[in-house]
Design a protein around this motif. Structure first.
Motif, PDB file in Angstrom:
ATOM      1  N   ALA A  28      -6.128 -16.211 -16.754  1.00  0.00           N
ATOM      2  CA  ALA A  28      -6.901 -16.897 -17.446  1.00  0.00           C
ATOM      3  C   ALA A  28      -8.358 -16.257 -17.361  1.00  0.00           C
ATOM      4  N   GLY A  29      -8.895 -15.809 -18.345  1.00  0.00           N
ATOM      5  CA  GLY A  29     -10.130 -15.105 -18.670  1.00  0.00           C
ATOM      6  C   GLY A  29      -9.833 -13.681 -18.441  1.00  0.00           C
ATOM      7  N   GLY A  30      -8.522 -13.308 -18.378  1.00  0.00           N
ATOM      8  CA  GLY A  30      -8.485 -11.763 -18.018  1.00  0.00           C
ATOM      9  C   GLY A  30      -7.577 -11.303 -19.140  1.00  0.00           C
ATOM     10  N   GLN A  31      -6.645 -10.412 -19.124  1.00  0.00           N
ATOM     11  CA  GLN A  31      -5.767  -9.583 -20.004  1.00  0.00           C
ATOM     12  C   GLN A  31      -4.367  -9.458 -19.547  1.00  0.00           C
ATOM     13  N   VAL A  32      -3.339  -9.773 -20.416  1.00  0.00           N
ATOM     14  CA  VAL A  32      -2.010  -9.763 -20.257  1.00  0.00           C
ATOM     15  C   VAL A  32      -1.541  -8.315 -20.826  1.00  0.00           C
ATOM     16  N   ILE A  33      -1.107  -7.532 -19.859  1.00  0.00           N
ATOM     17  CA  ILE A  33      -0.709  -6.142 -19.936  1.00  0.00           C
ATOM     18  C   ILE A  33       0.727  -6.300 -20.682  1.00  0.00           C
ATOM     19  N   TYR A  66       9.413 -10.949 -14.882  1.00  0.00           N
ATOM     20  CA  TYR A  66       8.376 -10.031 -14.431  1.00  0.00           C
ATOM     21  C   TYR A  66       7.240 -10.033 -15.498  1.00  0.00           C
ATOM     22  N   GLY A  67       6.132  -9.689 -14.923  1.00  0.00           N
ATOM     23  CA  GLY A  67       5.012  -9.637 -15.850  1.00  0.00           C
ATOM     24  C   GLY A  67       3.746  -8.859 -15.317  1.00  0.00           C
ATOM     25  N   ALA A  68       2.832  -8.496 -15.915  1.00  0.00           N
ATOM     26  CA  ALA A  68       1.789  -7.781 -15.405  1.00  0.00           C
ATOM     27  C   ALA A  68       0.334  -8.355 -16.318  1.00  0.00           C
ATOM     28  N   LEU A  69      -0.920  -8.071 -15.459  1.00  0.00           N
ATOM     29  CA  LEU A  69      -2.088  -8.724 -16.102  1.00  0.00           C
ATOM     30  C   LEU A  69      -3.144  -7.935 -15.388  1.00  0.00           C
ATOM     31  N   LYS A  70      -4.295  -7.935 -15.921  1.00  0.00           N
ATOM     32  CA  LYS A  70      -5.498  -7.668 -15.388  1.00  0.00           C
ATOM     33  C   LYS A  70      -6.392  -8.885 -15.374  1.00  0.00           C
ATOM     34  N   ASP A  71      -6.735  -9.455 -14.223  1.00  0.00           N
ATOM     35  CA  ASP A  71      -7.662 -10.612 -13.947  1.00  0.00           C
ATOM     36  C   ASP A  71      -8.965 -10.350 -14.500  1.00  0.00           C
ATOM     37  N   LYS A  72      -9.766 -11.424 -14.591  1.00  0.00           N
ATOM     38  CA  LYS A  72     -11.067 -11.471 -14.995  1.00  0.00           C
ATOM     39  C   LYS A  72     -12.001 -10.613 -14.192  1.00  0.00           C
ATOM     40  N   PHE A  73     -11.518 -10.241 -13.015  1.00  0.00           N
ATOM     41  CA  PHE A  73     -12.381  -9.369 -12.217  1.00  0.00           C
ATOM     42  C   PHE A  73     -12.006  -7.934 -12.291  1.00  0.00           C
ATOM     43  N   GLY A  74     -10.894  -7.582 -13.265  1.00  0.00           N
ATOM     44  CA  GLY A  74     -10.188  -6.378 -13.236  1.00  0.00           C
ATOM     45  C   GLY A  74      -9.443  -5.696 -12.461  1.00  0.00           C
ATOM     46  N   ILE A  75      -8.845  -6.795 -11.527  1.00  0.00           N
ATOM     47  CA  ILE A  75      -7.670  -6.405 -10.715  1.00  0.00           C
ATOM     48  C   ILE A  75      -6.563  -6.514 -11.318  1.00  0.00           C
TER      49      ILE A  75
END
Length: 147
Positions: free
Chosen positions: A105-110, A122-131
């Motif tokens: 939420a508020g981030g980016q799905v990789i 399995y999935g990967a993402l970058k959260d809204k804080f850049g983690i």
């Protein structure tokens, strides 16, 4: 559930696995190369790339670290000093989906949650804080049992 530090390297994962295994009295080391993954016509690999680490793990003293190489052109960029992510490994698919969606939420799905050769989800993402986070459903107890 297990939360595991996941370290990325440009091409040094194999060397890092040996180093951490020795430095931490590691055991139950597992290594999967890029060449062991299903072939992708959008990312042809030469023999040197096939020898790189797709995923490795080293257990030690009640913990685990995981590692991989990030070759050029695989959709991820290797950046020294920012070459880690947090990996959630869980058996419950419903909770995995919940955590993935909440973190995204508020981030980016990789990479969206999907079945892959090593996991039913399995999935990967970058959260809204850049983690960067990986969410991985495990079907066995490997990630949850330590000496």
């Amino acid at each position: 559930m297990a939360v595991i530090a996941y370290l990325n390297f440009k091409t040094e994962s194999r060397e890092a696995v040996k180093f951490y295994e020795e430095a931490l009295d590691g055991y139950d080391v597992r290594i999967m190369t890029l060449g062991e993954l299903p072939e992708d016509s959008e990312f042809p690999m030469d023999e040197a790339t096939k020898a790189l680490i797709a995923n490795a793990s080293v257990k030690f003293a009640g913990g685990m670290i995981m590692l991989s190489d990030v070759p050029e052109g695989m959709g991820m960029t290797f950046t020294p000093g920012n070459n880690f992510c947090v990996s959630i490994v869980i058996k419950d698919k419903v909770l995995a989906e919940k955590y993935f969606n909440n973190l995204a939420a508020g981030g980016q799905v990789i990479m969206p949650l999907m079945e892959v050769s090593w996991s039913p989800l399995y999935g990967a993402l970058k959260d809204k804080f850049g983690i960067t986070w990986q969410v991985n459903v495990a079907e066995d107890d490997y990630y949850f049992t330590y000496k």
